[in-house]
Design a protein around this motif. Structure first.
Motif, mmCIF file in Angstrom:
data_model
loop_
_atom_site.group_PDB
_atom_site.id
_atom_site.type_symbol
_atom_site.label_atom_id
_atom_site.label_comp_id
_atom_site.label_asym_id
_atom_site.label_seq_id
_atom_site.Cartn_x
_atom_site.Cartn_y
_atom_site.Cartn_z
ATOM 1 N N SER A 119 0.823 -1.210 0.000
ATOM 2 C CA SER A 119 0.000 0.000 0.000
ATOM 3 C C SER A 119 0.859 1.264 0.000
ATOM 4 O O SER A 119 0.548 2.242 -0.686
ATOM 5 N N PRO B 204 -8.436 -1.156 -5.460
ATOM 6 C CA PRO B 204 -9.123 0.117 -5.174
ATOM 7 C C PRO B 204 -8.569 1.298 -5.965
ATOM 8 O O PRO B 204 -9.341 2.153 -6.430
ATOM 9 N N ALA C 67 -9.711 0.976 -9.567
ATOM 10 C CA ALA C 67 -11.134 1.300 -9.693
ATOM 11 C C ALA C 67 -11.351 2.810 -9.699
ATOM 12 O O ALA C 67 -12.108 3.343 -10.530
ATOM 13 N N VAL C 68 -10.692 3.513 -8.783
ATOM 14 C CA VAL C 68 -10.845 4.976 -8.719
ATOM 15 C C VAL C 68 -10.277 5.634 -9.968
ATOM 16 O O VAL C 68 -10.918 6.499 -10.597
#
Length: 348
Positions: free
Chosen positions: A131, A214, A217-218
């Motif tokens: 991350s 994520p 996707a954004v």
């Protein structure tokens, strides 16, 4: 990133349209090709697995050696498809924002900016989690994109395609040297970084997919929502503004989506070049230059291309493997030369 006085995407591109039925048929065909490649990817590799074992593994069985091999290939296949879609979508948006036929995350140096940020974070700040890699890579990709455009915009004529391509190549070479300078004194990270820099999906796991999804996707949502703005920008800044488009905001928003896609993907797979160059050009031949069709087609085409490249890399040098970044470079470099010769480095 922008180019203020450039012509539409390809000569006559603003008028290029394809019948809706033809585009729908191409969409179905592309989906079928992608589905077939995904199945081939989990069955074919350094060891070919029978379809019965593939079916059993997809059903949840990991008892046999073949089933275990398939289970390991599934996240790798999904990562290849996801990364290919992200890079191709990012490239299509960059070409629309800059109106530059040579725009690509690799050619403009954005991939290498993300790479330098990740390597610096590992070497000097002890970054270790996926991350944190993603956030740092996105920041590095964004800073590099702004820097390359600032250089390309200097002088007469603003940010022309030729100046952007040259600025991207120069910045990319400089950043690659900085990456080497950071890595060479650090034997503890050198091997891992060198392998990562080639660009590959062999280390794909469900954990890495969960970290990446994520952001993808954004970024994809932002890019797809920018399709109408990109179509208006293709008409020229003055025309777009006259039609009510806020030009600076449209460019900034679309660029942000592209940077998120590129940076997040690079953090997980390493820098993979030419996907964002090859796929959008191929998709324009199928569906025209309208971004509402071009962007989703580019995403599907990128997923198919990178999945196919990964399969080729696994079988070309059995029992060893060729990283997917090498395969895409072998495909993309001749295509890049073709685009330069055909377009004569004009604007899109």
């Amino acid at each position: 990133m922008a180019a203020h006085t450039l012509s539409p995407p390809v000569p006559g591109a603003a008028a290029v349209r394809r019948p809706r039925r033809a585009r729908a048929l191409w969409l179905v065909a592309l989906l079928c090709v992608l589905a077939a490649l995904l199945l081939v990817s989990v069955a074919v590799g350094s060891r070919t697995v029978p379809w019965s074992a593939v079916t059993a593994a997809l059903g949840g069985s990991t008892e046999g050696f073949d089933q275990a091999a398939v289970a390991k290939r599934v996240p790798r296949t999904l990562l290849a498809a996801l990364a290919g879609a992200a890079l191709a979508l990012s490239g299509a948006v960059m070409q629309g924002v800059t109106r530059n036929p040579l725009a690509d995350p690799g050619i403009l140096g954005v991939n290498m900016g993300a790479s330098l940020a990740v390597v610096t974070g590992i070497a000097f700040f002890g970054l270790a989690s996926a991350s944190s890699f993603v956030w740092v890579a996105i920041a590095g990709a964004g800073a590099t994109a702004v820097f390359v455009y600032a250089i390309g915009a200097l002088g007469r004529g603003g940010a022309t395609p030729l100046k952007l391509a040259l600025a991207g190549a120069a910045v990319s070479a400089a950043l690659a040297s900085l990456v080497s300078a950071v890595v060479l004194p650090r034997n503890d990270i050198a091997d891992g970084v060198r392998s990562w820099q080639v660009g590959g999906v062999g280390g794909g796991t469900f954990d890495s997919l969960a970290q990446l999804l994520p952001f993808i996707a954004v970024g994809a949502a932002v890019c797809l929502l920018s399709a109408r703005g990109l179509d208006l920008l293709a008409l020229g800044d003055e025309t777009a503004a006259g039609l009510g488009q806020r030009v600076a905001l449209a460019r900034a928003t679309a660029s942000l989506g592209a940077v998120v896609l590129c940076g997040a993907t690079t953090a997980v797979t390493g820098p993979i070049g030419f996907v964002g160059l090859v796929v959008p050009h191929a998709c324009r031949l199928l569906v025209g230059s309208g971004h509402r069709w071009l962007l989703p087609f580019s995403a599907l085409g990128g997923a198919a291309l990178l999945t196919a490249a990964d399969v080729v890399g696994r079988i070309a040098a059995r029992p060893a493997e060729i990283d997917v970044g090498i395969v895409t470079a072998l495909v993309g470099a001749p295509f890049f030369i073709h685009i330069v010769r055909r377009q004569k480095v004009r604007a899109l």
